[in-house]
Design an enzyme around this catalytic site. Structure first.
Site, PDB file in Angstrom:
ATOM      1  CG  ASP A 197      -2.124  -1.513  -0.537  1.00 54.15           C
ATOM      2  OD1 ASP A 197      -1.488  -2.571  -0.373  1.00 54.15           O
ATOM      3  OD2 ASP A 197      -3.084  -1.198   0.183  1.00 54.15           O
ATOM      4  CD1 TRP A 233      -1.238  -0.911   3.438  1.00 56.52           C
ATOM      5  CD2 TRP A 233      -2.395  -0.089   5.171  1.00 56.52           C
ATOM      6  NE1 TRP A 233      -0.788  -1.524   4.585  1.00 56.52           N
ATOM      7  CE2 TRP A 233      -1.473  -1.042   5.649  1.00 56.52           C
ATOM      8  CE3 TRP A 233      -3.237   0.556   6.079  1.00 56.52           C
ATOM      9  CZ2 TRP A 233      -1.369  -1.364   7.006  1.00 56.52           C
ATOM     10  CZ3 TRP A 233      -3.140   0.237   7.432  1.00 56.52           C
ATOM     11  CH2 TRP A 233      -2.217  -0.704   7.877  1.00 56.52           C
ATOM     12  CG  ASP A 234      -4.842   1.113  -2.630  1.00 50.57           C
ATOM     13  OD1 ASP A 234      -4.318   2.205  -2.377  1.00 50.57           O
ATOM     14  OD2 ASP A 234      -4.467   0.383  -3.574  1.00 50.57           O
ATOM     15  CG  LEU A 235      -9.710  -2.184  -0.286  1.00 48.38           C
ATOM     16  CD1 LEU A 235      -9.548  -3.662   0.038  1.00 48.38           C
ATOM     17  CD2 LEU A 235     -10.917  -1.943  -1.179  1.00 48.38           C
ATOM     18  N   GLY A 293      -9.963   4.416   0.674  1.00 44.24           N
ATOM     19  CA  GLY A 293     -11.162   4.653  -0.128  1.00 44.24           C
ATOM     20  C   GLY A 293     -12.350   5.057   0.724  1.00 44.24           C
TER      21      GLY A 293
END
Lengths: 418, 418
Positions: free
Chosen positions: A146, A175-177, A180
């Site tokens: 991220d 971005w990670d979230l 996910g």
């Protein structure tokens, strides 16, 4: 022990995804938050980790005893097994779990490199209809996280106060979230396809592709190509309409926005500025019914609203804004959010107070998706590392107590570490 | 026209979600991006709008002819119908679309207030197994948008340069985008449940709940409750390990990170600073194999890396970082991203050059989820508003040309507006 298994499995058997089983080999945010999303909708998500914990097991923030609040937050409602990933027999156990039979099993989520025993081709030998979702950094398999994707995709150049030209990273690992949630979408889409066609699928999902797809969706790529212009840095102003942060008399801040015409009228009414705004628009030759004109005149509009806010405390601003239907929010630190906002309390059905091992009694969120008839799956804490090792090997793979004991003795597996 | 229908429908019949049909009544980012996610996996997503366009139809940025690049970006691959939503007959048409038969239909996504004909109870009279997902602002139904949720959940207080204490909003509408992916998760989960149980479901999803669930997942709620401390504002530094932005000799910036020990060794190797770092750790009484100690000594570590970066141009930094396996990213504006980064080009299978009506030829992203066997659904442009009105009423509701003509004459429906 037999009773524990029964209790755990019955607790899992509810929610939209009850019955579905996912094996997760993961670390950090993207893959774990995807798995948690499915677990909080009722899926049985079994996360495996190296004995002693993976790369994210000590990630900050930490509780006083060293328990990671981050790990605890991102793995709620999963089962945990601890295995020596370097041991061939450990690898064999995990491959057997991934390839276990049943129409609701055979789903593998990982952000580890899909090499050796973890490759799709090798795992597919166990069951031909395997669903595997592999989160990558970049689409070519190279590394990205991220914090390295974010600088590259443009946003830090337009984030931050307009009077400071240095790039500003957002602290939220957005971005990670987003990735996910896409993980959960991909698994459910592949599961739907398998239920209809009988075919499994390898899905790859690159973190930088998630970010690039957003940059395309929000119009930034087209803006660069068609207009050839950089988006201006406008601080906390809302781009393309009106919205800005204002200080109140008591040292707080508020963010009112006026994207729609109705929101604009409400803001003018609340701040008793309709007549001033009419004169301002006339003077500037603009039409504030047009959202673009509100953006063009944002400094002049703000100059009218700022003294109104500065003359009032937060409570008074809240009252006037709410009474007039203004779309707004107060600024709150994390402590203020937890202390002051009823949305962040058990008054909101999203939250439950749980006992998190190593942490204590804390508010924890369930799924934000609320099914009206079925109800939410009750919030379950994150497991202790290895808490379910024996239960999973017995319940899913049918190993005997003697076999499980031998694996412990040889340090191929481990039980709860705390 | 008959041939157009056949072509459109065959184009839709691929992807993991082929056959699935969703009716979408939406505006702005969250619900439209959720619908687009499903469309780009092969679902037939039919978005309805008021004749002339809804609240988001003119949202900035705009192409020279006034076409919204934002709207075009967020509605790729959908079909569009334009209906007078205030007209009873228009409402009847939409209710009939939502309630149309078939195991893959009967799914309604909206962020409009679910009142009157749009309420779940009224629509459920059409089919008992209706799936409806209603995006709300707050869980109690009150209004909230990304720009008003964000200030409330703590992040702006810790975002921005450490030498400036004013709150900084991130420009990315992250909550909307996370919510959009959750929308797709919710619909697919409810569809799975319906396929197994025969039961439909009303799902609500509040934007502020999406944000609060993240604040809980990332450990901030527990941090506030258990430690009672505010997270410090650390600028562009990565919290809890090492990562910071550095300027290069040629006026660019880079962001190297060292979360894992391997990443830390790579950064030391690339910057030829292993010996200096060893001495520094000794002097400070810290162990840089511990990520927390790297965070504690971040200023001293950065003081060693900064002159190394400042003495080199971006190309030279890139070469050294890549050769040593450093985890890093360059800072790029949107223009630089599009001009310089091969990930944002047709060299990346994510992207296709498409002809977007009103905009021209632009790069557009498909789904970041890449199915290895099935392949990605080809990227399709956003529709013109009302482009598929006639086709949908004929193909889904079976209306005759005469009936459709009469609805046009009475201005209940409209065809393409541009």
């Amino acid at each position: 022990m037999r009773r524990d298994i029964a209790m755990t499995e019955s607790a899992v058997m509810q929610g939209l995804l009850s019955g579905m089983r996912i094996i997760e080999g993961s670390a950090f945010v993207a893959a774990p938050s995807g798995g948690m999303t499915l677990a909080q909708l009722g899926a049985d998500v079994i996360r495996f980790d190296q004995i002693g914990g993976g790369l994210d097991y000590g990630r900050w923030p930490l509780a006083p005893d060293g328990t990671s609040l981050y790990w605890a937050g991102l793995n709620k409602g999963k089962r945990s097994i601890a295995v020596d990933l370097r041991n061939k027999d450990g690898q064999e156990l995990l491959a057997a779990l991934v390839g276990a039979p049943g129409p609701d099993a055979g789903i593998f989520l990982t952000n580890f490199p899909a090499r050796g025993w973890m490759s799709y081709d090798r795992l597919r030998e166990r069951r031909a209809d395997l669903i595997m979702l592999n989160v990558l950094g970049n689409h070519d398999g190279s590394t990205a996280v991220d914090y390295t994707v974010n600088p590259a995709v443009g946003y830090p150049m337009v984030t931050g106060r307009a009077d400071d030209t240095r790039p500003v990273n957002h602290v939220l690992p957005a971005w990670d979230l987003i990735c996910g949630q896409s993980v959960a979408v991909g698994i459910l889409a592949a599961d739907r396809h398998r239920a209809r066609s009988g075919e499994g699928q390898l899905l790859t999902l690159a973190l930088s592709d998630v970010a690039l797809a957003v940059v395309s969706a929000m119009g930034h790529v087209a803006e660069a190509q068609v207009l050839g212009e950089e988006r201006p840095r406008v601080g906390n102003d809302l781009y393309g309409a009106f919205g800005r942060d204002f200080a109140t008399r008591d040292g707080r801040r508020v963010m009112p926005v006026a994207i729609s015409d109705k929101q604009w009228q409400a803001l003018c009414d609340a701040t008793e500025s309709s007549e001033q705004m009419r004169l301002l628009a006339q003077q500037l030759g603009l039409d504030f019914a047009d959202e673009g004109d509100r953006f063009r005149a944002r400094d002049e509009i703000a100059a009218i609203i700022a003294p109104w806010c500065a003359a009032r405390g937060l409570a008074e601003v809240r009252e006037a804004f709410d009474a007039n239907g203004v779309c707004w929010g107060p600024y709150q630190s994390f402590l203020q959010l937890v202390a002051e906002d009823p949305r962040c309390s058990t008054a909101n059905p999203l939250f439950t107070a749980i006992d998190q091992p190593g942490v204590g009694r804390v508010l924890a969120a369930g799924s934000p998706l609320a099914p009206a008839d079925l109800g939410r799956v009750p919030v379950r804490p994150a497991p202790r590392l290895g808490e379910h090792t024996d239960e999973v090997l017995a319940g899913v793979l049918g190993l005997s107590s003697a076999e499980i004991g031998a694996l412990h003795d040889r340090k191929v597996i481990a039980g709860p570490s705390r």
